[in-house]
Design an enzyme around this catalytic site. Structure first.
Site, PDB file in Angstrom:
ATOM      1  N   ARG A  78       0.831  -1.227   0.000  1.00 13.93           N
ATOM      2  CA  ARG A  78       0.000   0.000   0.000  1.00 13.93           C
ATOM      3  C   ARG A  78       0.863   1.275   0.000  1.00 13.93           C
ATOM      4  O   ARG A  78       0.497   2.279   0.628  1.00 13.93           O
ATOM      5  CB  ARG A  78      -0.942   0.046   1.212  1.00 13.93           C
ATOM      6  CG  ARG A  78      -1.876  -1.101   1.341  1.00 13.93           C
ATOM      7  CD  ARG A  78      -2.997  -1.081   0.307  1.00 13.93           C
ATOM      8  NE  ARG A  78      -3.948  -2.116   0.607  1.00 13.93           N
ATOM      9  CZ  ARG A  78      -3.846  -3.387   0.180  1.00 13.93           C
ATOM     10  NH1 ARG A  78      -2.832  -3.741  -0.606  1.00 13.93           N
ATOM     11  NH2 ARG A  78      -4.748  -4.278   0.500  1.00 13.93           N
ATOM     12  N   SER A 127     -12.322   0.367   3.926  1.00 15.26           N
ATOM     13  CA  SER A 127     -11.878   0.027   5.281  1.00 15.26           C
ATOM     14  C   SER A 127     -11.294   1.258   5.954  1.00 15.26           C
ATOM     15  O   SER A 127     -10.434   1.930   5.393  1.00 15.26           O
ATOM     16  CB  SER A 127     -10.804  -1.053   5.224  1.00 15.26           C
ATOM     17  OG  SER A 127     -11.362  -2.235   4.731  1.00 15.26           O
ATOM     18  N   GLU A 148      -6.506   3.660   7.599  1.00 11.50           N
ATOM     19  CA  GLU A 148      -6.120   3.405   6.208  1.00 11.50           C
ATOM     20  C   GLU A 148      -6.575   4.601   5.347  1.00 11.50           C
ATOM     21  O   GLU A 148      -5.988   4.906   4.327  1.00 11.50           O
ATOM     22  CB  GLU A 148      -6.817   2.118   5.733  1.00 11.50           C
ATOM     23  CG  GLU A 148      -6.506   1.758   4.316  1.00 11.50           C
ATOM     24  CD  GLU A 148      -6.630   0.265   4.019  1.00 11.50           C
ATOM     25  OE1 GLU A 148      -6.196  -0.561   4.846  1.00 11.50           O
ATOM     26  OE2 GLU A 148      -7.155  -0.049   2.960  1.00 11.50           O
TER      27      GLU A 148
HETATM   28  C1  LIG Z   1     -16.012   0.013  -1.004  1.00 15.05           C
HETATM   29  C2  LIG Z   1     -14.525   0.242  -1.061  1.00 15.05           C
HETATM   30  C3  LIG Z   1     -13.676  -0.841  -1.130  1.00 15.05           C
HETATM   31  C4  LIG Z   1     -12.288  -0.644  -1.193  1.00 15.05           C
HETATM   32  N1  LIG Z   1     -11.484  -1.733  -1.307  1.00 15.05           N
HETATM   33  C5  LIG Z   1     -10.145  -1.575  -1.384  1.00 15.05           C
HETATM   34  C6  LIG Z   1      -9.286  -2.716  -1.523  1.00 15.05           C
HETATM   35  O1  LIG Z   1      -9.720  -3.835  -1.581  1.00 15.05           O
HETATM   36  N2  LIG Z   1      -7.954  -2.483  -1.606  1.00 15.05           N
HETATM   37  C7  LIG Z   1      -7.416  -1.229  -1.569  1.00 15.05           C
HETATM   38  O2  LIG Z   1      -6.200  -1.094  -1.664  1.00 15.05           O
HETATM   39  N3  LIG Z   1      -8.208  -0.134  -1.447  1.00 15.05           N
HETATM   40  C8  LIG Z   1      -9.544  -0.270  -1.352  1.00 15.05           C
HETATM   41  N4  LIG Z   1     -10.362   0.832  -1.227  1.00 15.05           N
HETATM   42  C9  LIG Z   1      -9.766   2.180  -1.122  1.00 15.05           C
HETATM   43  C10 LIG Z   1      -9.701   2.943  -2.466  1.00 15.05           C
HETATM   44  O3  LIG Z   1     -10.716   2.550  -3.313  1.00 15.05           O
HETATM   45  C11 LIG Z   1      -8.409   2.734  -3.172  1.00 15.05           C
HETATM   46  O4  LIG Z   1      -7.365   3.141  -2.360  1.00 15.05           O
HETATM   47  C12 LIG Z   1      -8.348   3.519  -4.505  1.00 15.05           C
HETATM   48  O5  LIG Z   1      -7.228   3.053  -5.218  1.00 15.05           O
HETATM   49  C13 LIG Z   1      -8.287   5.026  -4.342  1.00 15.05           C
HETATM   50  O6  LIG Z   1      -8.442   5.613  -5.621  1.00 15.05           O
HETATM   51  P1  LIG Z   1      -9.138   7.045  -5.842  1.00 15.05           P
HETATM   52  O7  LIG Z   1      -8.983   7.399  -7.259  1.00 15.05           O
HETATM   53  O8  LIG Z   1     -10.517   7.048  -5.313  1.00 15.05           O
HETATM   54  O9  LIG Z   1      -8.210   7.955  -4.954  1.00 15.05           O
HETATM   55  P2  LIG Z   1      -8.660   9.166  -4.004  1.00 15.05           P
HETATM   56  O10 LIG Z   1      -9.458   8.621  -2.872  1.00 15.05           O
HETATM   57  O11 LIG Z   1      -9.247  10.256  -4.795  1.00 15.05           O
HETATM   58  O12 LIG Z   1      -7.226   9.600  -3.472  1.00 15.05           O
HETATM   59  C14 LIG Z   1      -6.440   8.732  -2.692  1.00 15.05           C
HETATM   60  C15 LIG Z   1      -4.998   9.258  -2.684  1.00 15.05           C
HETATM   61  O13 LIG Z   1      -4.456   9.127  -3.993  1.00 15.05           O
HETATM   62  C16 LIG Z   1      -3.998  10.380  -4.466  1.00 15.05           C
HETATM   63  N5  LIG Z   1      -4.213  10.458  -5.915  1.00 15.05           N
HETATM   64  C17 LIG Z   1      -5.380  10.241  -6.592  1.00 15.05           C
HETATM   65  N6  LIG Z   1      -5.172  10.392  -7.907  1.00 15.05           N
HETATM   66  C18 LIG Z   1      -3.864  10.717  -8.071  1.00 15.05           C
HETATM   67  C19 LIG Z   1      -3.042  11.043  -9.197  1.00 15.05           C
HETATM   68  N7  LIG Z   1      -3.508  11.047 -10.447  1.00 15.05           N
HETATM   69  N8  LIG Z   1      -1.744  11.364  -8.975  1.00 15.05           N
HETATM   70  C20 LIG Z   1      -1.230  11.358  -7.713  1.00 15.05           C
HETATM   71  N9  LIG Z   1      -1.959  11.083  -6.612  1.00 15.05           N
HETATM   72  C21 LIG Z   1      -3.256  10.761  -6.793  1.00 15.05           C
HETATM   73  C22 LIG Z   1      -4.781  11.415  -3.677  1.00 15.05           C
HETATM   74  O14 LIG Z   1      -4.069  12.644  -3.597  1.00 15.05           O
HETATM   75  C23 LIG Z   1      -4.892  10.733  -2.332  1.00 15.05           C
HETATM   76  O15 LIG Z   1      -3.715  10.956  -1.615  1.00 15.05           O
HETATM   77  C24 LIG Z   1     -11.749   0.671  -1.177  1.00 15.05           C
HETATM   78  C25 LIG Z   1     -12.624   1.766  -1.097  1.00 15.05           C
HETATM   79  C26 LIG Z   1     -13.998   1.557  -1.050  1.00 15.05           C
HETATM   80  C27 LIG Z   1     -14.912   2.751  -0.998  1.00 15.05           C
END
Ligand SMILES: Cc1cc2nc3c(=O)[nH]c(=O)nc-3n(C[C@H](O)[C@H](O)[C@H](O)COP(=O)(O)OP(=O)(O)OC[C@H]3O[C@@H](n4cnc5c(N)ncnc54)[C@H](O)[C@@H]3O)c2cc1C
Length: 315
Positions: free
Chosen positions: A163, A216, A308
């Site tokens: 992660r 989570s 997390e």
């Molecule tokens: C129902 C549910 C289930 C989930 N299951 C998992 C799982 O199984 N495993 C897991 O690892 N995670 C899980 N997650 C967490 C999340 O979905 C992941 O971490 C996902 O990859 C985050 O992506 P995002 O685009 O929504 O990022 P955001 O939430 O928008 O941002 C997260 C971080 O990434 C950064 N970021 C976003 N885009 C960029 C970019 N283009 N360049 C640089 N930095 C960037 C942001 O600044 C921030 O620091 C889950 C979430 C939910 C709601």
């Protein structure tokens, strides 16, 4: 491409929580991003911090908003080059998986049902069911927010670990991931589809997806951090994720917190490591539940829960 003012973050959060961003920039290409950042440099504001937003699936925004610029990465596009895929950082993982099925490309099946964008998943090296984003990454392109320089890193140079990645370091956080090159393998389309659907169905069954949530709340607890006196009891409920851990959901449940509510925030009845928004939850309600769990788990088990999720903005 305009820099908007006072944009409600609630509308960009999977949690449907969050106040106003002082400035907000949405970009669909690296060129737009460069242009927007140049404009931003010319804005005379006391709020010079920035935050990069993907799908907003892992963030709790404060009720009092963000005093700076929120940059929403909407860089789309998926292109196939033999067994390599070039994909924009703003592409949703679900869309990328649809593309993989259509083109019989295997390697990302573990991500079935993973919300958010490719950029967010690369930054946090998101993973599930034994798979991790890093496993099929060939290259990551990013733009340095200060110098506007475009950089290409190969897999090793991204420093991926559990992660974690280079993009989470102090220096790396000043880079916006714009494009990712993935290496995948050809496989039978129906087989790929079947595995992805299994993962999606597992999540529908286990996770409270019927309410706004951000996944989570706490990291699972590494076995090495469990007090010796509890190792035997908890050992049977351990899992490998990919290191041996005890699910935080179980520990929270043992503290009797399942279903506990503050305002419209609630420890899910279905999966107590999720705090769901029942309707009008405030960031403060979620934080109150987080603090409650940390306190009770520490008092009962001497285990320190760690978030997390990320907190962004003013609470
Ligand atoms: C129902 C549910 C289930 C989930 N299951 C998992 C799982 O199984 N495993 C897991 O690892 N995670 C899980 N997650 C967490 C999340 O979905 C992941 O971490 C996902 O990859 C985050 O992506 P995002 O685009 O929504 O990022 P955001 O939430 O928008 O941002 C997260 C971080 O990434 C950064 N970021 C976003 N885009 C960029 C970019 N283009 N360049 C640089 N930095 C960037 C942001 O600044 C921030 O620091 C889950 C979430 C939910 C709601």
């Amino acid at each position: 491409m305009v820099i908007q003012k006072n944009v409600l973050l609630k509308n960009y959060s999977n949690y449907k929580i969050g106040g106003l961003a002082a400035y907000f920039l949405e970009v669909e290409s690296t060129e737009e991003l460069k242009e927007g950042l140049k404009k931003w440099n010319n804005i005379n504001s006391e709020f010079k911090q920035f935050f990069i937003l993907g799908g907003g699936t892992n963030i709790l925004f404060g009720d009092n908003g963000y005093s700076g610029l929120v940059i929403r990465c909407e860089i789309k596009g998926i292109k196939l080059k033999e067994e390599r895929i070039k994909v924009g950082a703003g592409v949703l993982m679900s869309k990328l998986l649809d593309f993989c099925i259509e083109n019989s490309l295997s390697g990302l099946e573990w991500a079935g049902g993973l919300p958010g964008t490719v950029g967010g998943s690369v930054r946090g090296n998101a993973g599930a069911f034994g798979g991790e984003t890093k496993d099929c990454i060939a290259e990551v392109k990013s733009l340095n927010i200060d110098s506007l320089e475009e950089i290409t890193r190969n897999n090793q140079e991204c420093w991926f670990s559990y992660r974690d990645s280079y993009f989470k370091t102090d220096k790396g956080s000043r880079e916006i991931i714009t494009e990712v090159m993935l290496t995948l393998k050809n496989k039978d389309k129906e087989e790929i589809k079947k595995i992805i659907e299994e993962k999606i169905n597992f999540r529908i069954k286990k996770h409270p997806l019927e309410y706004p949530n951000i996944g989570s709340i706490f990291k699972n607890i590494e076995m090495t951090k469990i007090p010796d006196s509890l190792k035997e009891e908890f050992g049977q409920n351990g899992k490998t994720d990919p290191i041996p851990v005890i699910p935080s959901a179980r520990i929270i449940n043992l503290c009797g917190l399942k279903g506990k509510r503050v305002g419209d925030a609630q420890f899910s009845e279905k999966h107590p490591n999720f705090i769901v928004n029942l309707g009008n939850a405030k960031a403060g309600d979620v934080k109150a539940l987080v603090e409650m769990a940390k306190k009770e788990v520490f008092e009962k088990f001497k285990i320190q829960l760690e978030e997390e999720i990320m907190y962004v903005g003013n609470f």
